[in-house]
Design an enzyme around this catalytic site. Structure first.
Site, PDB file in Angstrom:
ATOM      1  N   ASP A   1      11.142  37.691  15.880  1.00 60.72           N
ATOM      2  CA  ASP A   1      12.208  38.586  15.401  1.00 60.72           C
ATOM      3  C   ASP A   1      11.798  39.263  14.082  1.00 60.72           C
ATOM      4  OD1 ASP A   1      14.655  39.832  15.604  1.00 60.72           O
ATOM      5  OD2 ASP A   1      15.748  38.229  14.583  1.00 60.72           O
TER       6      ASP A   1
ATOM      7  N   ASN B   1      18.921  42.397  25.097  1.00 60.70           N
ATOM      8  CA  ASN B   1      18.199  43.559  24.545  1.00 60.70           C
ATOM      9  C   ASN B   1      18.311  44.797  25.451  1.00 60.70           C
ATOM     10  OD1 ASN B   1      15.490  41.538  23.113  1.00 60.70           O
ATOM     11  ND2 ASN B   1      17.344  42.321  22.131  1.00 60.70           N
TER      12      ASN B   1
END
Ligand code: IPE
Ligand code: IPE
Ligand code: MG
Length: 248
Positions: free
Chosen positions: A20, A68
């Site tokens: 991330d 996502n």
């Protein structure tokens, strides 16, 4: 140098990573989010050799979650294009690494599915390690699919309800070919699992660092492993029991 501090007899067998921070890395540099993702793929490429050389057998990385898909179309398209461009079978062959995928591959664009399949087939007999990429993956999706598989077996009479145990679930998950992770690393400063390997991480050691994924390198990896080696994994037992077992 954390590498020098490591106990090479206690290297985790399986490390999972939530990669991330690509977007924030780019933003801080006045760059586009896509540039952060490009830098992120470089970081992943660069970590493969240290992972292999440290003797880590399994590396599982979260590259694209089910959630996502809800990002702006432009970013989703850029990520799919980038995966297509960067997925390089030679990299896995050079490192003797087997490439695997978990997730709902059927949602990926057709041309990306073709490259994924090519990498899966070509690297199937590589032996130095296994890189598993989570693509269109979420733990809840995986658990729903596993539940359906088990229900079908009960329905067609090949499985009795009372015979369902933890192994039945392990075997029905996408990760059936993997041991549970020993260590999970999340870069980018957030303290959450974001729907990654929820069942498999029941006893995994969790490590969170502020470093954005594109800046994650061998030293950062060794720091995470060193931190892991300072912990005592008790699996519900007492410390005395654990020490007793290792001394025997
Ligand atoms: C992780 O980086 C990569 C993917 C989720 C595809 P992010 O894109 O989430 O980066 P941040 O969290 O916005 O910085
Ligand atoms: C998790 O990162 C998914 C990947 C790294 C691929 P996100 O950036 O999507 O997670 P949240 O939304 O901050 O929880
Ligand atoms: Mg993020």
């Amino acid at each position: 140098m954390y590498k020098e501090k490591l106990d090479l007899t206690r290297i985790p067998q399986h490390i999972a990573v939530i990669m991330d921070g690509n977007g924030r890395w780019a933003k801080e540099r006045g760059m586009k989010r896509r540039d952060g993702h490009v830098a992120g793929t470089e970081a992943l490429k660069n970590i493969l050799k240290p992972v292999r050389d440290l003797g880590i057998k399994y590396l599982t990385v979260y590259a694209f979650s089910t959630e996502n898909w809800n990002r702006p179309d432009e970013e989703v398209e850029a990520l799919m294009a980038l995966l297509y461009e960067k997925l390089d079978v030679n990299l896995f062959m050079e490192n003797d690494v087997r490439f695997c995928v978990i997730g709902d591959v059927s949602r990926l664009p057709q041309h990306l599915q073709a490259v994924v399949n090519h990498c899966l087939e070509t690297t199937a007999n590589n032996t130095k390690g296994t890189l598993t990429v989570a693509l269109s993956y979420s733990s809840k999706w995986e658990l729903v699919e596993a539940t359906k598989k088990i229900a079908r077996r009960v329905q067609d009479g090949t499985l009795q309800v009372d015979d369902i145990n933890e192994s039945t679930i392990d075997e029905s998950l996408n990760t059936s070919f993997l041991p549970d992770p020993d260590l999970l690393i999340r870069t980018g400063g957030e303290y959450r699992l974001s729907n990654f390997l929820l069942w498999q991480c029941a006893y995994t050691e969790l490590y969170f660092c502020d470093t954005y994924w594109p800046d994650f390198d061998e030293e950062e990896l060794c720091k995470a492993i060193w931190n892991y080696q300072q912990r005592e994994r008790r699996f519900g037992k007492t410390s005395e029991q654990v020490i007793g077992t290792t001394e025997q």
